[in-house]
Design an enzyme around this catalytic site. Structure first.
Site, short mmCIF file in Angstrom:
data_model
loop_
_atom_site.label_atom_id
_atom_site.label_comp_id
_atom_site.label_asym_id
_atom_site.label_seq_id
_atom_site.Cartn_x
_atom_site.Cartn_y
_atom_site.Cartn_z
N LYS A 201 -46.46 -36.94 -4.10
CA LYS A 201 -45.97 -36.38 -2.84
C LYS A 201 -45.89 -37.50 -1.82
CE LYS A 201 -46.81 -32.84 0.66
NZ LYS A 201 -47.68 -31.73 1.09
N LYS A 255 -42.30 -34.78 -5.01
CA LYS A 255 -41.81 -34.20 -3.75
C LYS A 255 -41.66 -35.31 -2.73
CE LYS A 255 -43.13 -30.83 -0.20
NZ LYS A 255 -44.19 -29.92 0.29
#
Length: 331
Positions: A201, A255
């Protein structure tokens, strides 16, 4: 005439007819490849528009069973829940995350009662509950503390799993949290609850509309670069994924999505676990803005975008376009 050269080889032969293109397509996209993120809020019979995410709403708990049945009818296999926490329930320590009757837990129970064959995924992080907007607990200097945050995340994950979550998804990027959550789930006899780790992330500028959606945008003090990944790094993502798998993650996530398709591809090639990608709020908002301005054909670009994730190696995609894409794919 040489084999493999023009005109013996004409690459356009296979592209000429729709049936032929379908027959030789290397990548398939179906509704079963989609996870639908849904925002939930307090209240009754509310579908509150989110200004920065046209077409996306904050739904009150009583509306969620209908969305659960809609997902099942469309063939979408899972829903991801994200709470809009009222300001009075936010605190420095994010204690609302441990409340067994918090918004997410009530939503889980309401959706589970439908009996629909749809998986329920929950976000494990403290930013929806903290008054400072960070994913963990902070000291007096504003530094996000790792180990005490992990203790909170374990409690949050157990709280969600006991309420009916099928998948807990730690998105906080604290070190060691996957192993701690896995150990706690096993100790609590929650053996079948999956962990989908947000392993790579990145500290990204594409999260702005999401922070509006969960009401965190105005709370964040500073930034998250001290614990989320640097967008310049790729090899580091592979280390993060390897660590999470070793700690007990059943699947991993990258992400944001489109700016990091290279990371999706490298993770999918290196590791034998399902790899998911999150087509985040900023990506969604860009598509919707371009469509509203008459610049893009929405149906075409949504399917093209989602196919790109699958082509890169993603097992599935979290996308706010999930119901729209599923309707298109279902004809």
């Amino acid at each position: 005439m040489s084999i493999g050269e023009y005109p013996a080889t004409r690459m356009r032969r296979l592209r000429r007819q729709p049936w032929s293109r379908a027959l030789v397509a290397e990548t398939q996209l179906t509704p079963a490849d989609l996870i639908w993120p849904i925002f939930v809020r307090d209240g009754t019979d509310i579908a509150e528009p989110i200004a920065t995410m046209p077409g996306v709403f904050r739904h009150s708990v009583d509306r969620l069973p209908a969305l659960m049945r809609e997902a099942e009818a469309l063939g979408i296999p899972a829903i991801a829940l994200f709470p809009y926490t009222q300001p009075e329930r936010r605190s420095d320590d994010g204690a609302e995350a441990l409340n067994p009757d918090n918004l997410v837990c009530r939503a889980l129970r309401a959706m589970r009662d439908t009996g629909a064959n749809v998986g329920l995924l929950t976000d494990v992080a403290l930013d929806p509950y903290t008054s400072h907007g960070h994913d963990g607990l902070v000291d007096d200097s504003g530094y996000v503390l790792n180990d005490v945050t992990v203790d909170m995340l374990v409690g949050q994950a157990l709280n969600q799993a006991r309420a009916g979550a099928d998948i807990v998804a730690p998105s906080d990027m604290m070190d060691g949290r996957v192993g701690a959550i896995r150990a706690a789930l096993e100790a609590d006899s929650l053996h079948d609850v999956q962990i989908m780790a947000y392993s790579a992330k990145y500290a990204s500028g594409f999260y702005g509309p999401f922070r509006d959606a969960v009401g965190a945008g105005g709370y964040l003090k500073g930034d998250k670069k001290g614990y989320q990944m640097d967008s310049a790094n790729a090899r580091e993502a592979l280390r993060e994924v390897a660590l999470d798998i070793a700690e007990g993650a059943d699947s991993v996530m990258v992400k944001p999505g489109l700016p990091y398709l290279d990371i999706v591809a490298r993770v999918a090639e290196r590791f034998d676990v399902p790899v998911f990608a999150y087509c985040v709020s900023g990506e969604y908002a860009m598509v919707e803005a371009a469509v509203a301005a008459g610049m893009l054909d929405k149906d075409r670009v949504v399917l093209e975008l989602l196919t790109a994730f699958r082509r890169a190696g993603a097992s599935g995609v979290l996308t706010y376009h999930a119901p729209h894409a599923a309707r298109l794919l279902n004809g």
